[in-house]
Write a protein that holds these residues in place. Structure first.
Motif, short mmCIF file in Angstrom:
data_model
loop_
_atom_site.label_atom_id
_atom_site.label_comp_id
_atom_site.label_asym_id
_atom_site.label_seq_id
_atom_site.Cartn_x
_atom_site.Cartn_y
_atom_site.Cartn_z
N GLU A 62 0.87 -1.18 0.00
CA GLU A 62 0.00 0.00 0.00
C GLU A 62 0.90 1.22 0.00
O GLU A 62 1.85 1.32 0.78
CB GLU A 62 -0.91 0.01 1.23
N LEU A 63 0.59 2.16 -0.89
CA LEU A 63 1.44 3.34 -1.07
C LEU A 63 0.57 4.59 -1.07
O LEU A 63 -0.43 4.66 -1.78
CB LEU A 63 2.19 3.22 -2.40
N GLN A 78 9.43 22.29 3.20
CA GLN A 78 9.50 21.12 4.07
C GLN A 78 10.35 20.02 3.42
O GLN A 78 10.56 20.01 2.21
CB GLN A 78 8.10 20.58 4.39
N GLU A 79 10.83 19.10 4.24
CA GLU A 79 11.64 18.00 3.73
C GLU A 79 10.75 16.80 3.40
O GLU A 79 9.79 16.50 4.10
CB GLU A 79 12.68 17.58 4.77
N SER A 80 11.09 16.14 2.30
CA SER A 80 10.38 14.91 1.94
C SER A 80 10.66 13.84 2.98
O SER A 80 11.78 13.73 3.49
CB SER A 80 10.82 14.43 0.56
N THR A 81 9.65 13.06 3.29
CA THR A 81 9.79 12.02 4.31
C THR A 81 9.20 10.70 3.83
O THR A 81 8.25 10.67 3.04
CB THR A 81 9.10 12.42 5.63
N LEU A 82 9.78 9.61 4.34
CA LEU A 82 9.28 8.27 4.06
C LEU A 82 8.85 7.63 5.37
O LEU A 82 9.64 7.56 6.32
CB LEU A 82 10.37 7.42 3.39
N VAL A 83 7.61 7.17 5.43
CA VAL A 83 7.10 6.46 6.60
C VAL A 83 6.86 5.01 6.17
O VAL A 83 6.06 4.74 5.28
CB VAL A 83 5.80 7.09 7.12
N PHE A 84 7.58 4.09 6.80
CA PHE A 84 7.59 2.70 6.36
C PHE A 84 7.05 1.78 7.46
O PHE A 84 7.49 1.84 8.60
CB PHE A 84 9.04 2.29 6.02
N HIS A 85 6.09 0.96 7.09
CA HIS A 85 5.57 -0.07 7.99
C HIS A 85 5.54 -1.40 7.23
O HIS A 85 5.31 -1.42 6.02
CB HIS A 85 4.16 0.27 8.48
N SER A 86 5.74 -2.49 7.94
CA SER A 86 5.79 -3.78 7.25
C SER A 86 5.31 -4.91 8.17
O SER A 86 5.32 -4.80 9.39
CB SER A 86 7.22 -4.09 6.79
N GLU A 87 4.89 -5.98 7.52
CA GLU A 87 4.62 -7.26 8.19
C GLU A 87 5.54 -8.28 7.55
O GLU A 87 5.61 -8.40 6.33
CB GLU A 87 3.16 -7.69 8.02
N ASN A 88 6.24 -9.04 8.37
CA ASN A 88 7.22 -10.00 7.90
C ASN A 88 6.63 -11.41 7.92
O ASN A 88 6.44 -11.99 8.97
CB ASN A 88 8.46 -9.92 8.80
N HIS A 89 6.36 -11.93 6.71
CA HIS A 89 5.78 -13.27 6.59
C HIS A 89 6.81 -14.31 6.16
O HIS A 89 6.43 -15.45 5.84
CB HIS A 89 4.62 -13.25 5.58
N VAL A 120 16.49 -5.16 8.04
CA VAL A 120 16.41 -3.97 7.18
C VAL A 120 15.00 -3.37 7.18
O VAL A 120 14.68 -2.53 6.34
CB VAL A 120 16.83 -4.31 5.73
N SER A 121 14.18 -3.78 8.14
CA SER A 121 12.84 -3.22 8.27
C SER A 121 12.87 -2.05 9.23
O SER A 121 13.92 -1.67 9.75
CB SER A 121 11.86 -4.30 8.77
N GLU A 122 11.69 -1.49 9.51
CA GLU A 122 11.62 -0.39 10.47
C GLU A 122 11.93 -0.86 11.89
O GLU A 122 12.16 -0.05 12.79
CB GLU A 122 10.24 0.28 10.40
N GLU A 160 5.42 13.50 1.23
CA GLU A 160 5.40 12.51 2.30
C GLU A 160 4.88 11.22 1.70
O GLU A 160 3.78 11.18 1.14
CB GLU A 160 4.49 12.94 3.46
N VAL A 161 5.68 10.18 1.79
CA VAL A 161 5.33 8.88 1.20
C VAL A 161 5.19 7.87 2.32
O VAL A 161 6.09 7.71 3.16
CB VAL A 161 6.40 8.42 0.19
N ARG A 162 4.05 7.21 2.36
CA ARG A 162 3.78 6.17 3.36
C ARG A 162 3.67 4.82 2.65
O ARG A 162 2.97 4.70 1.65
CB ARG A 162 2.49 6.47 4.13
N ILE A 163 4.35 3.83 3.20
CA ILE A 163 4.35 2.48 2.64
C ILE A 163 3.93 1.49 3.72
O ILE A 163 4.37 1.58 4.86
CB ILE A 163 5.75 2.07 2.14
N PHE A 164 3.08 0.54 3.30
CA PHE A 164 2.84 -0.64 4.13
C PHE A 164 3.11 -1.84 3.26
O PHE A 164 2.43 -2.09 2.25
CB PHE A 164 1.41 -0.67 4.66
#
Length: 303
Positions: free
Chosen positions: A40-41, A50-61, A73-75, A100-104
């Motif tokens: 999901e992006l 403002q500064e560009s930001t990356l917000v990263f969330h993950s599930e490790n399967h 190498v995850s959050e 601002e970019v958010r990733i799941f």
């Protein structure tokens, strides 16, 4: 935006020589398959200054030792070593305006598998961020190549003849196929596999090998005559992989004994797949190979 970062398989893989830049020239057919990492992006424009930001969330399967590889190498580990974080950092100066970019990310594609796990994540990620940059289409390919050799392939979705280090792509038509992907509980280091080929250093030269594939091979890809392609489109890494991990040779034989028309190592391994004539034959084969190789993880796929 919700998407899938698809894995790829290689149908044939030749490494003709080592280039002057230290990288290896390849010839292969890359085929995207219908299994991968859900992503999901969300992209939001920020006020100027403002500064560009990356917000990263993950599930490790991931299973086995690969679970720890991704955690590192995850959050929950050192995100600066994640390929998406690296790509974002390098792309930031090229944005037209701050973002601002958010990733799941739900991580299923195994590292050290030869199916493009991290490269697929990066390719799809860049594909959706490039419209916010000043890069031309040609510059986008160059940028993607700088992130990883296979990343340019994942900017698009069709099967391709692939050459160069993976960035020269010629879309081709490949018939629908049904396969089983085996994920061994061990990986194969890409660097070690290339080193094992012991290719001589040569200056780059043009090759018509893949452009001028015999008409019967092109027809076989187009109509899905996988049995004809066996022993005609081979993966050069198999001779090293089978010596390093003899179980992989048994696994390839096991695919054929379960009714596969074509079986091969993907990339430099360690994943190996079988292609079956029909979806029904594929589904019949799955319990057979699963029983014979109980320590393997198996995934069905199509393309």
């Amino acid at each position: 935006m919700q998407t899938i970062t698809h894995a790829k398989i290689n149908i044939g893989l030749l490494v003709p020589y080592k280039r002057e830049d230290g990288l290896h020239e390849i010839r292969s057919v890359f085929v995207p398959i219908d299994w991968g990492d859900p992503m999901e992006l969300e992209v939001q424009t920020l006020p100027k200054g403002q500064e560009s930001t990356l917000v990263f969330h993950s599930e490790n399967h991931l299973l086995g030792y690969r679970h720890a590889l991704f955690e590192a190498v995850s959050e929950r580990g050192d995100l600066s070593k994640n390929i998406l974080s690296k790509a974002f950092s390098r792309l930031t100066p090229l944005f037209r305006e701050p973002l601002e970019v958010r990733i799941f990310l739900q991580k299923f594609l195994p590292p050290e598998g030869g199916i493009g796990g991290g490269s697929s994540n990066a390719g799809v990620f860049l594909k959706h961020l490039f419209p916010y940059t000043i890069l031309s289409p040609e510059e986008q390919i160059v940028f993607a190549k700088s992130i990883g050799a296979d990343v340019p392939f994942f900017l698009q979705s069709s099967a391709c003849f692939v050459s160069g280090i993976g960035e020269i792509l010629e879309p081709i038509s490949v018939a629908k196929g049904f396969g089983i992907l085996a994920i061994p509980p061990f990986g194969l280091s890409t660097g070690s596999m290339y080193a094992g080929l012991q290719k001589s250093l040569q200056k780059p030269y043009g090759s018509e090998v893949w452009k001028s594939l015999a008409e019967d091979l092109i027809r076989s890809l187009h109509v899905g005559d996988w049995a004809y392609l066996q022993n005609r489109l081979e993966n050069e890494f198999e001779k090293i992989a089978f010596q390093t991990q003899p179980l992989l040779k048994e696994l390839k034989l096991g695919f054929f004994e379960s009714g596969a028309d074509f079986a091969s190592l993907s990339g430099s391994g360690s994943c190996l797949y079988g292609i079956y004539k029909t979806e029904g034959k594929r589904n019949e084969a799955l319990p057979n190979v699963s029983y014979r190789f109980p320590n393997m993880e198996f995934r069905t796929f199509s393309f």
